[in-house]
Motif scaffolding. Structure first.
Motif, PDB file in Angstrom:
ATOM      1  N   ARG A  27       0.830  -1.213   0.000  1.00 24.20           N
ATOM      2  CA  ARG A  27       0.000   0.000   0.000  1.00 24.20           C
ATOM      3  C   ARG A  27       0.862   1.259   0.000  1.00 24.20           C
ATOM      4  O   ARG A  27       0.552   2.239  -0.695  1.00 24.20           O
ATOM      5  N   ALA A  28       1.935   1.252   0.768  1.00 22.03           N
ATOM      6  CA  ALA A  28       2.818   2.430   0.818  1.00 22.03           C
ATOM      7  C   ALA A  28       3.483   2.672  -0.531  1.00 22.03           C
ATOM      8  O   ALA A  28       3.570   3.814  -1.001  1.00 22.03           O
ATOM      9  N   LEU A  29       3.929   1.594  -1.186  1.00 16.89           N
ATOM     10  CA  LEU A  29       4.587   1.755  -2.478  1.00 16.89           C
ATOM     11  C   LEU A  29       3.600   2.157  -3.572  1.00 16.89           C
ATOM     12  O   LEU A  29       3.957   2.902  -4.488  1.00 16.89           O
ATOM     13  N   MET A  30       2.365   1.685  -3.486  1.00 11.01           N
ATOM     14  CA  MET A  30       1.361   2.107  -4.464  1.00 11.01           C
ATOM     15  C   MET A  30       1.024   3.580  -4.297  1.00 11.01           C
ATOM     16  O   MET A  30       0.779   4.290  -5.284  1.00 11.01           O
ATOM     17  N   ALA A  31       1.006   4.056  -3.051  1.00  8.35           N
ATOM     18  CA  ALA A  31       0.798   5.490  -2.819  1.00  8.35           C
ATOM     19  C   ALA A  31       1.969   6.296  -3.371  1.00  8.35           C
ATOM     20  O   ALA A  31       1.782   7.364  -3.977  1.00  8.35           O
ATOM     21  N   TYR A  32       3.191   5.793  -3.174  1.00  6.69           N
ATOM     22  CA  TYR A  32       4.381   6.458  -3.727  1.00  6.69           C
ATOM     23  C   TYR A  32       4.318   6.495  -5.255  1.00  6.69           C
ATOM     24  O   TYR A  32       4.632   7.524  -5.875  1.00  6.69           O
ATOM     25  N   ALA A  33       3.905   5.380  -5.865  1.00  9.45           N
ATOM     26  CA  ALA A  33       3.806   5.336  -7.321  1.00  9.45           C
ATOM     27  C   ALA A  33       2.747   6.306  -7.838  1.00  9.45           C
ATOM     28  O   ALA A  33       2.916   6.925  -8.895  1.00  9.45           O
ATOM     29  N   ARG A  34       1.660   6.450  -7.105  1.00  7.52           N
ATOM     30  CA  ARG A  34       0.607   7.390  -7.524  1.00  7.52           C
ATOM     31  C   ARG A  34       1.097   8.823  -7.462  1.00  7.52           C
ATOM     32  O   ARG A  34       0.819   9.634  -8.357  1.00  7.52           O
ATOM     33  N   VAL A  35       1.817   9.154  -6.413  1.00  9.95           N
ATOM     34  CA  VAL A  35       2.292  10.532  -6.260  1.00  9.95           C
ATOM     35  C   VAL A  35       3.364  10.848  -7.294  1.00  9.95           C
ATOM     36  O   VAL A  35       3.386  11.942  -7.896  1.00  9.95           O
ATOM     37  N   LYS A  36       4.267   9.904  -7.557  1.00  9.73           N
ATOM     38  CA  LYS A  36       5.382  10.146  -8.468  1.00  9.73           C
ATOM     39  C   LYS A  36       5.041   9.826  -9.924  1.00  9.73           C
ATOM     40  O   LYS A  36       5.889  10.004 -10.802  1.00  9.73           O
ATOM     41  N   GLY A  37       3.861   9.352 -10.182  1.00 12.90           N
ATOM     42  CA  GLY A  37       3.462   9.089 -11.562  1.00 12.90           C
ATOM     43  C   GLY A  37       4.050   7.815 -12.152  1.00 12.90           C
ATOM     44  O   GLY A  37       4.238   7.734 -13.372  1.00 12.90           O
ATOM     45  N   LEU A  38       4.297   6.798 -11.327  1.00 11.07           N
ATOM     46  CA  LEU A  38       4.824   5.532 -11.821  1.00 11.07           C
ATOM     47  C   LEU A  38       3.673   4.652 -12.315  1.00 11.07           C
ATOM     48  O   LEU A  38       2.562   4.694 -11.802  1.00 11.07           O
ATOM     49  N   ARG A  39       3.980   3.849 -13.292  1.00 14.61           N
ATOM     50  CA  ARG A  39       2.992   2.917 -13.833  1.00 14.61           C
ATOM     51  C   ARG A  39       3.132   1.566 -13.133  1.00 14.61           C
ATOM     52  O   ARG A  39       4.224   1.178 -12.712  1.00 14.61           O
ATOM     53  N   LEU A  40       2.016   0.866 -13.038  1.00 12.52           N
ATOM     54  CA  LEU A  40       2.000  -0.436 -12.371  1.00 12.52           C
ATOM     55  C   LEU A  40       1.746  -1.531 -13.392  1.00 12.52           C
ATOM     56  O   LEU A  40       0.959  -1.358 -14.330  1.00 12.52           O
ATOM     57  N   PHE A  41       2.432  -2.654 -13.189  1.00 13.40           N
ATOM     58  CA  PHE A  41       2.283  -3.806 -14.067  1.00 13.40           C
ATOM     59  C   PHE A  41       2.330  -5.065 -13.212  1.00 13.40           C
ATOM     60  O   PHE A  41       3.199  -5.198 -12.344  1.00 13.40           O
ATOM     61  N   GLN A  42       1.385  -5.956 -13.438  1.00 13.49           N
ATOM     62  CA  GLN A  42       1.331  -7.208 -12.678  1.00 13.49           C
ATOM     63  C   GLN A  42       1.564  -8.377 -13.618  1.00 13.49           C
ATOM     64  O   GLN A  42       1.030  -8.420 -14.731  1.00 13.49           O
ATOM     65  N   CYS A  43       2.367  -9.341 -13.172  1.00 17.31           N
ATOM     66  CA  CYS A  43       2.664 -10.507 -14.004  1.00 17.31           C
ATOM     67  C   CYS A  43       2.761 -11.742 -13.132  1.00 17.31           C
ATOM     68  O   CYS A  43       2.973 -11.652 -11.916  1.00 17.31           O
ATOM     69  N   ASP A  44       2.578 -12.878 -13.760  1.00 18.93           N
ATOM     70  CA  ASP A  44       2.641 -14.166 -13.087  1.00 18.93           C
ATOM     71  C   ASP A  44       3.695 -15.020 -13.776  1.00 18.93           C
ATOM     72  O   ASP A  44       3.720 -15.110 -15.015  1.00 18.93           O
ATOM     73  N   ILE A  45       4.558 -15.666 -12.996  1.00 16.83           N
ATOM     74  CA  ILE A  45       5.622 -16.507 -13.547  1.00 16.83           C
ATOM     75  C   ILE A  45       5.058 -17.895 -13.799  1.00 16.83           C
ATOM     76  O   ILE A  45       4.578 -18.560 -12.869  1.00 16.83           O
ATOM     77  N   ASN A  46       5.093 -18.337 -15.049  1.00 26.84           N
ATOM     78  CA  ASN A  46       4.598 -19.666 -15.386  1.00 26.84           C
ATOM     79  C   ASN A  46       5.540 -20.742 -14.849  1.00 26.84           C
ATOM     80  O   ASN A  46       6.758 -20.658 -15.034  1.00 26.84           O
TER      81      ASN A  46
END
Length: 271
Positions: free
Chosen positions: A154-173
């Motif tokens: 949650r803290a890092l997602m808030a940091y990403a929102r403030v700094k304008g970072l994009r989020l990407f989720q992936c799963d390792i097969n």
């Protein structure tokens, strides 16, 4: 009341019927009380718009629980062949002759129907799983895989929102198959292999962390940690499942990776 009055009352009662004793009464019938019933109106259980009920009815009893039943379904036969072919290409095991001193653990097949958004079967999946319950001599410290803390996420997602970072989720097969086992583990030959006749009297010596083993999660995490650190990422001290590269003061160069077993959440300015 005088004595004469009492005498007259006794004479009058003598002409009446004798007193009926309790033995002359008819037997009492056994009376069963009526059970108390609720007057509440009963309503049928509702599954919102009916989607959950339809999915439960469709999935109930559709997935086989044994190899013998799955072998009769062409889709699951193909899925098992693909699973064995993938494991062999990944060099998950090597065939060795069985010795009397070997502790061989069994293996089982697990079947699953993958559904799409409409609730229709999109894929038939078969996975070979080792019975880790029979694996002895493994320390409890080596049978876990750390996961990222939700407070950190949650803290890092808030940091990403403030700094304008994009989020990407992936799963390792097949994440567990990427880790190499530190010790030798012997497993019985699974059902469904083409050359089953040639494999009589032999076992499989596992070289990769197969699903179901107690140490597969820890082995995979060690492999991922070594790969990320070799790429220049730094492991966070307060949360070992958070890796970062760059400076938090310069968001343009910052890359953050949060690890939840085999699921990765990546935060960066661009991909």
């Amino acid at each position: 009341v005088t004595e004469q009055g009492e005498h007259d009352a006794i004479e009058n009662n003598a002409d009446a019927d004798p007193i009926t004793t309790s033995t002359d009464l008819p037997p009492l019938e056994a009376v069963t009380p009526e059970p108390r019933r609720s007057n509440r109106e009963r309503k049928q259980t509702q599954f919102y718009d009916g989607t959950l009920g339809k999915l439960a009815a469709m999935k109930h009893g559709s997935e086989p629980r044994s190899y013998e039943k799955a072998a009769l379904i062409p889709e699951y036969r193909n899925a098992m062949e693909e699973e064995i072919s993938s494991l062999e290409k990944n060099k998950t095991w090597k065939v060795v002759k069985r010795q009397t001193w070997m502790k061989v653990i069994p293996c089982i097949w697990v079947y699953k129907e993958k559904l799409d958004r409409e609730g229709k079967v999109s894929r038939y999946k078969a996975r070979l799983v080792a019975d880790g319950r029979r694996q002895y001599g493994v320390s409890t410290l080596d049978s876990y895989a750390p996961t990222v803390r939700f407070t950190s996420l949650r803290a890092l997602m808030a940091y990403a929102r403030v700094k304008g970072l994009r989020l990407f989720q992936c799963d390792i097969n097949n994440a567990y198959l990427h880790g190499s086992l530190p010790t030798k583990v012997y497993m019985a030959v699974p059902k469904g292999m083409k050359n089953a006749e040639e494999l009589k009297g032999k076992v499989l010596e596992l070289e990769k962390g197969l699903y179901g083993l107690k140490i597969s999660g820890k082995v995979w995490n060690d492999e991922l940690d070594g790969t990320l650190t070799s790429m220049g990422f730094t492991r966070c001290i307060s949360d070992p499942c958070v890796y970062y590269k760059g400076s938090f003061l310069e968001p343009k160069t910052m890359i953050i990776i949060c690890v939840y077993v085999d699921d990765l959440t990546i935060m960066a300015k661009s991909f």
